[in-house]
Write a protein that holds these residues in place. Structure first.
Motif, PDB file in Angstrom:
ATOM      1  N   PRO A 112      -0.576 -43.884  19.253  1.00 36.02           N
ATOM      2  CA  PRO A 112       0.175 -44.660  18.260  1.00 36.02           C
ATOM      3  C   PRO A 112       1.555 -45.083  18.755  1.00 36.02           C
ATOM      4  CG  PRO A 112      -0.873 -42.769  17.231  1.00 36.02           C
ATOM      5  CD  PRO A 112      -1.074 -42.614  18.706  1.00 36.02           C
ATOM      6  N   PHE A 119      -0.913 -51.380  11.300  1.00 38.20           N
ATOM      7  CA  PHE A 119       0.083 -50.399  11.718  1.00 38.20           C
ATOM      8  C   PHE A 119       1.408 -51.083  12.029  1.00 38.20           C
ATOM      9  CE2 PHE A 119       2.248 -47.916  15.014  1.00 38.20           C
ATOM     10  CZ  PHE A 119       2.270 -46.652  14.438  1.00 38.20           C
ATOM     11  N   ASN A 151      -5.547 -41.187  17.786  1.00 40.53           N
ATOM     12  CA  ASN A 151      -5.262 -42.362  18.606  1.00 40.53           C
ATOM     13  C   ASN A 151      -5.740 -43.643  17.936  1.00 40.53           C
ATOM     14  OD1 ASN A 151      -4.068 -40.869  20.620  1.00 40.53           O
ATOM     15  ND2 ASN A 151      -5.303 -41.751  22.249  1.00 40.53           N
ATOM     16  N   HIS A 152      -5.092 -44.734  18.325  1.00 38.50           N
ATOM     17  CA  HIS A 152      -5.475 -46.044  17.814  1.00 38.50           C
ATOM     18  C   HIS A 152      -6.521 -46.689  18.724  1.00 38.50           C
ATOM     19  CE1 HIS A 152      -2.525 -47.174  14.511  1.00 38.50           C
ATOM     20  NE2 HIS A 152      -2.302 -45.896  14.758  1.00 38.50           N
ATOM     21  N   ASN A 200      -4.743 -51.976  14.260  1.00 39.00           N
ATOM     22  CA  ASN A 200      -3.487 -52.085  15.006  1.00 39.00           C
ATOM     23  C   ASN A 200      -2.502 -53.037  14.325  1.00 39.00           C
ATOM     24  OD1 ASN A 200      -4.282 -50.272  17.028  1.00 39.00           O
ATOM     25  ND2 ASN A 200      -5.377 -51.889  18.121  1.00 39.00           N
TER      26      ASN A 200
END
Length: 360
Positions: free
Chosen positions: A207, A296, A149-150, A293
């Motif tokens: 994500p 990404f 997970n982010h 984040n």
């Protein structure tokens, strides 16, 4: 008298079946000076009682994060300090974490333990002392959560060490709601309260929540705003400059300019990096939250063309006369193919231009 006693017994049974006497029979009031609570209640026999209860929130937790890329996941490595000025030793911290993540793993140094706990559809990563309490002014490092997970901002809970109290009434005469009130003050359960709420960066954002760059940038902007409000970014002008980059990136996306949006995200990341470090306005929590984040989302956007200037391996000269003649032994201008490959990276060379600058 028999009728009265019968009614009293029936009333007690009904109250216990419903989870205790009405709420006004118990009262929990905090003393602003000591920070302790005064619990007053009426037992099932109608007798009044009062008890002083010390909560587990007289700690001063400071939680600092660094994020480390792992194979198939991210490493959330925490440093936990019970700051000077705390009244109680710190014995436990509970961090929200994803229950449906097959990569989820928690570890702690030998003096503490770590485990994943799930109850009522909620999952937490819990770190608890094993051998050494965290006294005021002390720090423990390497509390680690591995997750795909982010990061997002979440609420953790930190718990101090107290002596549990004994009630003056036996269990069978004590309303259930009294124990519920006690758990709110002295409980360790993340699900029932107790402890001190602490904002942290935790692996609670799937994500997929960032898979669309537009809403993803909205999430990063919201994280930035909350980081500034929490004091994780202390300079208002830094907050405004970072927000401007995100606004321009979102505007570019709304106009169909994905390449321009990527360029603004790159500028956002560069500004963020430049403002992060000792004595600078962006702390570690904000830096890693926003960087992971934003990177990404940047990688979802197409890169534009980049111009790279490379030096030639040799010089040459121009002269008049004998046009278009092979000079034989004169130097040949060459580009270093290895340098070209390094400059292009994973991209493709679309064009090349030769510029000659005459010397006097």
């Amino acid at each position: 008298m028999q009728t009265s006693r019968f009614l009293k017994t029936v009333a007690a049974v009904v109250v216990m079946a419903m989870g205790g006497r009405p709420a006004d029979a118990q009262n929990l009031v905090r003393d602003a000076t000591t920070g302790n609570y005064l619990l007053t209640y009426t037992d099932l026999e109608g007798n009044a009682h009062s008890v002083i209860v010390e909560p587990r929130d007289k700690v001063r937790p400071d939680v600092v994060l660094a994020v480390e890329p792992q194979v198939g996941s991210l490493g959330y490595r925490y440093v936990l300090t019970n700051s000077v000025g705390a009244i109680q030793p710190l014995v436990s911290v509970t961090v929200p974490c994803p229950g449906a993540d097959p990569t989820l793993l928690v570890t702690a140094p030998p003096t503490w333990s770590a485990e994943v706990v799930s109850r009522a559809g909620t999952t937490t990563c819990e770190f608890v002392f094993r051998e050494a309490l965290l006294e005021p002014g002390q720090t423990i490092r390497d509390l680690l959560i591995l997750s795909a997970n982010h990061p997002a901002i979440a609420e953790a809970r930190a718990y101090g060490s107290v002596e549990t109290i004994g009630l003056p009434t036996p269990v069978e005469e004590t309303p259930d709601t009294v124990y519920q009130l006690l758990d709110r003050v002295q409980g360790f359960g993340f699900f029932t309260g107790g402890g001190l709420a602490v904002p942290v960066v935790a692996p609670v954002r799937p994500p997929g929540a960032l898979a669309d760059p537009g809403p993803g940038l909205d999430s990063v902007a919201a994280d930035l705003s909350q980081s500034c409000a929490l004091g994780w970014i202390v300079d208002p002008s830094t907050c405004a400059a970072l927000a401007a980059h995100l606004d321009q990136a979102r505007q570019a996306l709304s106009q169909g300019d994905a390449t321009g949006a990527r360029a603004e995200v790159e500028r956002f990341l560069a500004s963020l990096t430049g403002a992060h470090g000792p004595g600078l306005p962006v702390n570690d929590n904000a830096f890693w939250l926003l960087t992971v984040n934003a990177e990404f989302i940047r990688d979802l956007l197409p890169a534009g063309n980049t111009t790279v200037t490379l030096a030639l391996g040799t010089d040459t000269y121009l002269r008049s006369g004998s046009p278009n003649q092979n000079q034989g032994t004169e130097p040949i201008l060459r580009l270093d193919s290895a340098a070209v490959a390094t400059a292009a990276g994973s991209g493709t060379v679309t064009s090349a231009r030769l510029e000659l600058t005459p010397s006097p």
